[in-house]
Design a protein around this motif. Structure first.
Motif, short mmCIF file in Angstrom:
data_model
loop_
_atom_site.label_atom_id
_atom_site.label_comp_id
_atom_site.label_asym_id
_atom_site.label_seq_id
_atom_site.Cartn_x
_atom_site.Cartn_y
_atom_site.Cartn_z
N LEU A 238 -37.79 -10.44 46.33
CA LEU A 238 -36.67 -9.65 46.84
C LEU A 238 -35.96 -8.91 45.70
CD1 LEU A 238 -35.41 -12.32 49.35
CD2 LEU A 238 -36.17 -10.02 49.98
N GLN A 239 -35.78 -9.58 44.57
CA GLN A 239 -35.16 -8.93 43.42
C GLN A 239 -36.01 -7.76 42.93
OE1 GLN A 239 -34.72 -12.21 40.68
NE2 GLN A 239 -32.67 -12.74 41.43
N ALA B 201 -38.12 -5.95 44.73
CA ALA B 201 -38.00 -4.86 45.70
C ALA B 201 -36.70 -4.10 45.51
CB ALA B 201 -38.09 -5.43 47.12
N GLU B 202 -35.62 -4.82 45.33
CA GLU B 202 -34.31 -4.18 45.16
C GLU B 202 -34.25 -3.40 43.84
OE1 GLU B 202 -30.53 -6.49 44.28
OE2 GLU B 202 -30.22 -5.95 46.38
N LYS B 203 -34.74 -4.01 42.76
CA LYS B 203 -34.69 -3.37 41.44
C LYS B 203 -35.49 -2.07 41.42
CE LYS B 203 -37.26 -5.25 38.28
NZ LYS B 203 -38.28 -4.21 37.94
N GLY C 76 -36.40 -0.23 44.01
CA GLY C 76 -36.07 0.73 45.06
C GLY C 76 -37.00 0.72 46.25
N SER D 229 -37.84 -0.38 50.05
CA SER D 229 -37.03 -0.71 51.22
C SER D 229 -37.69 -1.75 52.11
CB SER D 229 -36.76 0.56 52.04
OG SER D 229 -37.98 1.14 52.47
N TYR E 140 -30.45 -9.89 51.09
CA TYR E 140 -31.02 -8.65 50.58
C TYR E 140 -31.25 -7.66 51.71
CZ TYR E 140 -31.88 -10.96 46.11
OH TYR E 140 -31.75 -11.59 44.90
N ASP E 141 -31.07 -6.41 51.41
CA ASP E 141 -31.28 -5.35 52.39
C ASP E 141 -32.71 -4.81 52.26
OD1 ASP E 141 -30.89 -3.48 54.37
OD2 ASP E 141 -29.89 -2.03 53.04
N VAL E 142 -33.66 -5.65 52.59
CA VAL E 142 -35.07 -5.29 52.50
C VAL E 142 -35.73 -5.66 53.84
CG1 VAL E 142 -37.27 -5.72 51.33
CG2 VAL E 142 -35.14 -5.70 50.01
#
Length: 248
Positions: free
Chosen positions: A17-18, A20-22, A24, A26, A56-58
Motif C-alpha cells: 500500500l505504501q 502504491a501511494e508513494k 502514484g 490508484s 489507504y485510498d487505493v
C-alpha cells in the motif's frame, strides 16, 4: 492504473500500500498465493492485519489462488477445493472492501477432445456456483483469458465469451495471454470486460516482459482503463508505466 503484487511478492500488506501511494498508483491486485495472502490464512491468522487497507485510498483487486487449483479438474475433490478457495477469496474481498477478484477457467492434462469437452462442462458448473456466491456477497468475479494452448480454456476470444455468457461473470483480459493468440485486439471486443492485465512477450510464450520488450503492438492498449501491470519485477512495472505514459 495499478500493479500486481507478483512484482513485490515477499512484501507485506502495508509495504504494498505504501508503494502504491508513494508511486502514484490508484489500484493494485493482490496475488493470493503465499503464506499471508492465501485467503484461508489471511482470514484466520492475519485478520487484524487486513484493517490496514482501510487506511489507504487505493482500489484493491484480488487474484484467486491458482497453484494446483483447477475448476475443470476431472477429480471431484480438486474441483471442490478450487471452489472453496475461490469462495474464501471472495470472503477476503469483502473483509478488505476489494472491488473484484480474478480467477482462471481451468485446464486439462489429457489432450483429447472428449476430455476437453468434459472439463469445459465441469469448469462452467464450478464457476457458475462461484459467481452466485460472489453476487450474494456483493463482489465481482472476473474470469481471465489464458494463453493460446489447447490445454487451457478461454484460449480464444470466442471461447472466453462463451464462458462469460455461461457463467454470468465479468472478464479480465490479460493482454500478454492475448498476444499469444496472434490478434490481442479481438479479446478487447468481448462483452463484459471489467479490467486488464498488461505484460509483453514474444507472441509464443507467456513471459511477463516489460511493455515494449516483446512483440505486442502497443497501439492495442490505447484507451484502456482499469489496468494492472502484471510483472515479476517492480522496476519493470515502473518502466512499463513510463511506456504507457509516453505513448498515451
Amino acid at each position: 492504473m495499478g500493479f500486481s503484487t507478483l512484482a513485490l511478492f515477499v512484501k507485506s500488506f502495508e509495504e504494498w500500500l505504501q508503494t502504491a501511494e508513494k508511486d502514484g498508483f490508484s489500484m493494485m491486485e493482490i496475488l493470493c498465493e503465499g503464506p499471508w495472502t492465501w485467503p484461508r490464512n489471511a482470514l484466520n491468522l492475519y485478520r487484524d492485519d487486513l484493517q490496514i487497507f482501510r487506511s489507504y485510498d487505493v482500489d484493491v483487486y484480488l487474484h484467486a489462488p491458482t497453484i494446483d487449483m483447477n475448476p475443470a479438474s476431472l477429480n471431484t475433490g480438486i474441483r471442490e477445493e478450487t471452489l472453496r478457495q475461490i469462495k474464501e477469496t471472495i470472503d477476503m474481498a469483502v473483509e478488505i472492501d476489494a472491488i473484484a477478484i480474478t480467477t482462471h477457467p481451468g485446464l486439462i492434462h489429457r489432450l483429447e477432445d472428449r476430455v476437453r469437452d468434459m472439463g469445459m462442462k465441469l469448469a462452467i458448473e464450478t464457476l457458475q456456483e462461484a459467481v452466485k456466491y460472489a453476487e450474494d456477497r456483493g463482489v465481482i468475479l472476473s474470469l481471465e483469458n489464458m494463453p493460446a494452448r489447447y490445454a487451457y480454456f478461454c484460449n480464444s476470444p470466442d471461447e472466453h465469451q462463451y464462458f462469460l455468457d455461461e457463467c454470468g461473470c465479468r472478464a479480465t483480459v490479460d493482454i500478454g495471454h492475448a498476444n499469444t493468440f496472434g490478434d490481442p485486439g479481438k479479446f478487447l471486443e468481448l462483452d463484459g470486460i471489467f479490467y486488464h492485465h498488461l505484460s509483453d512477450n514474444d507472441g509464443e510464450r507467456d513471459q511477463h516482459l516489460a511493455l515494449g520488450e516483446g512483440t505486442l503492438d502497443l497501439k492495442v492498449l490505447h484507451g484502456l482503463d482499469n489496468i494492472i501491470i502484471e510483472l515479476n519485477n517492480y522496476q519493470n512495472v515502473l518502466k512499463s508505466r513510463e511506456v504507457l505514459l509516453k505513448n498515451f
